[in-house]
Design an enzyme around this catalytic site. Structure first.
Site, short mmCIF file in Angstrom:
data_model
loop_
_atom_site.label_atom_id
_atom_site.label_comp_id
_atom_site.label_asym_id
_atom_site.label_seq_id
_atom_site.Cartn_x
_atom_site.Cartn_y
_atom_site.Cartn_z
N GLU A 145 36.63 9.71 -6.88
CA GLU A 145 35.90 8.79 -6.07
C GLU A 145 36.67 8.69 -4.75
OE1 GLU A 145 35.65 4.96 -5.77
OE2 GLU A 145 36.16 4.27 -7.72
N LYS A 178 36.12 -4.17 -14.42
CA LYS A 178 37.26 -5.26 -14.02
C LYS A 178 36.64 -6.71 -14.37
CE LYS A 178 39.22 -4.31 -10.34
NZ LYS A 178 39.55 -4.14 -8.90
N1 PSU Z 1 36.80 -1.17 -8.53
C1 PSU Z 1 38.03 -0.90 -8.21
N2 PSU Z 1 38.32 -0.53 -6.80
C2 PSU Z 1 37.26 0.08 -6.26
C3 PSU Z 1 35.95 -0.05 -6.76
C4 PSU Z 1 35.83 -0.58 -8.28
O1 PSU Z 1 39.16 -1.33 -8.77
O2 PSU Z 1 37.37 0.43 -4.90
C5 PSU Z 1 34.92 0.40 -6.22
C6 PSU Z 1 34.12 1.67 -6.68
O3 PSU Z 1 34.15 2.67 -5.86
C7 PSU Z 1 32.89 0.99 -7.46
C8 PSU Z 1 32.44 0.05 -6.16
O4 PSU Z 1 31.92 2.33 -7.44
O5 PSU Z 1 33.56 -0.51 -6.10
C9 PSU Z 1 31.52 -1.03 -6.95
O6 PSU Z 1 31.07 -1.74 -5.90
P1 PSU Z 1 29.76 -2.63 -6.04
O7 PSU Z 1 30.43 -3.74 -7.03
O8 PSU Z 1 29.35 -3.15 -4.58
O9 PSU Z 1 28.70 -1.75 -6.56
#
Ligand code: PSU
Ligand code: MN
Length: 319
Positions: A37, A177
Site C-alpha cells: 500500500e 493497531k
Molecule cells: N496503520 C499504520 N499506518 C498506516 C495506516 C494504518 O500503521 O499508514 C493506514 C493504512 O493505509 C490503513 C489506513 O488502510 O491507515 C486506515 O485509515 P482509516 O482508519 O481512516 O480507515
C-alpha cells in the site's frame, strides 16, 4: 439535461491501469508478486523515513525472488508498481512544506481520484481493490484499520474491514493497531466472515506489541499452511478476504502496557482537536511517533519488513 456520452468516455475511456516494467515482466514470466500500500508513505510516516521504509520493504520482497508492486494513484492513473522517482515524489507529499496535498484513497475516494486525475496513497481498502484489478493475490502492509475506540458511538469503522468482507485478497499485517478497539474489530471481522489467522501465534498481535489479550481464529505454522487455506478459500468461491496476522519480531516488540499509556495520551490530544473522519488515523500515528520517539518508528519499519517477508513466502507457495 442531455449528457454527451462520447465526451464522458473520452475523459475516462478505459481503466487507467499502469504496470511498472518490473511488474509487467513478472506477469509475463509467472513470477510471484506481492502488493504494497502507499498511504503508509503519504500519511503514515514522516519523510524521508517513509521512502526509506518503502525501499527496504521492496528489497525484502526482491531478496526472495518475488516482485513488489507498490500501488498508488498518480495523476489519476492506477500505478501497479512504482519506480524510485515515483516513490520519492510520493514520499515528499508528507512534508509540511509540500504545497500540493496527496489524497488518502480508500474505496469511496477511488472514482473521484481517477476521474479528476488526482494523486494519492491508497489505503488497505483502496489497495485491495487495485490489487484485485491487477490479479495480485497477496498484499503486505503494516497494520489495518479497524473499529476505533468508542466506535459504538462514533461509527468510526475503517473501510478496511468492510473491504476485507468482500474482496478476496490475503492481507498480511502485524494485527490491528492498539489505537483501535481490538475486541470490536475482531467481532466485526467475525460477522463479515473474514478468517483471522495468526502466524505462529494464537494471540492477535497488536502492531507495536507482539501480542494482545485477544485470540486469533486459527494458528498457522507455515507459509504453506496459509497458502493451502487461500486455495481452499478460492475453491469455495468465498468472496471475503483473509487476514494474516504476523507478530512483530521479539527484538522490536514494545510492551503492550507501555504502548497503552502513550495511546491514551494521543487519544486525549485527539479529543481536543475535534478532528473527524479520515484525518484521525494519520493524526494519531504522528502523535504516537512524537510521544514514543524513534522507538515506534523503528518498530513500524521492522514490522512492515517482517510482513513483506511472510507475504513473499506465501506468494511463492501459491505459484
Ligand atoms: N496503520 C499504520 N499506518 C498506516 C495506516 C494504518 O500503521 O499508514 C493506514 C493504512 O493505509 C490503513 C489506513 O488502510 O491507515 C486506515 O485509515 P482509516 O482508519 O481512516 O480507515
Ligand atoms: Mn475512520
Amino acid at each position: 439535461m442531455l449528457v454527451d456520452r462520447t465526451q464522458l468516455y473520452n475523459y475516462v475511456m478505459e481503466l487507467p491501469l499502469n504496470y511498472s516494467t518490473e511488474v509487467s515482466f513478472a506477469i509475463k514470466n509467472n513470477i510471484p508478486i506481492v502488493a504494497l500500500e502507499s498511504t503508509i508513505i503519504t500519511h503514515g510516516m514522516p519523510y524521508p523515513q517513509n521512502v526509506e521504509c518503502a525501499k527496504l520493504v521492496e528489497a525484502e520482497i526482491r531478496a526472495k525472488k518475488v516482485v513488489p508492486a507498490t500501488i498508488a494513484i498518480i495523476n489519476g492513473c492506477i500505478k501497479i508498481g512504482l519506480n524510485d522517482d515515483e516513490l520519492e515524489k510520493l514520499g515528499q507529499y508528507s512534508l509540511e512544506t509540500c504545497e500540493e496535498e496527496a489524497l488518502k484513497i480508500s474505496r469511496r475516494d477511488l472514482s473521484y481520484a481517477v476521474a479528476n486525475k488526482k494523486t494519492g496513497g491508497t489505503t488497505v481498502s483502496g489497495t485491495m481493490i487495485c490489487a484485485k484489478l491487477a490479479n495480485i493475490r497477496v498484499f503486505a502492509t503494516g497494520g489495518i484499520g479497524g473499529v476505533h475506540r468508542e466506535g459504538e458511538d462514533t461509527l468510526d469503522i475503517s473501510a478496511d474491514l468492510n473491504e476485507l468482507s468482500k474482496t478476496n485478497i490475503a492481507v498480511v499485517c502485524a494485527g490491528i493497531k492498539s489505537i483501535l478497539d481490538l475486541r470490536l474489530s475482531l467481532e466485526y471481522l467475525e460477522t463479515m466472515g473474514v478468517p483471522v489467522l495468526g502466524y505462529k501465534t494464537t494471540r492477535l498481535p497488536a502492531f507495536y506489541s507482539k501480542s494482545s489479550p485477544f485470540d486469533v481464529n486459527y494458528q498457522m505454522s507455515s507459509a504453506k499452511e496459509i497458502a493451502s487455506l487461500i486455495v481452499a478459500h478460492d475453491l469455495l468461491k468465498l468472496e471475503s478476504g483473509i487476514l494474516v496476522t504476523n507478530p512483530i519480531p521479539e527484538k522490536y516488540s514494545i510492551d503492550y502496557d507501555e504502548m497503552e499509556t502513550i495511546i491514551e495520551r494521543a487519544l486525549g490530544e485527539l479529543k481536543s482537536t475535534g478532528l473527524r473522519g479520515k484525518e484521525i488515523t494519520p493524526f494519531l500515528l504522528s502523535i504516537i511517533g512524537k510521544l514514543s520517539g524513534q522507538k515506534s518508528l523503528e518498530a513500524n519499519i521492522e514490522l512492515v519488513k517482517n510482513n513483506a517477508r511472510l507475504a513473499a513466502d506465501i506468494a511463492l507457495e501459491l505459484v
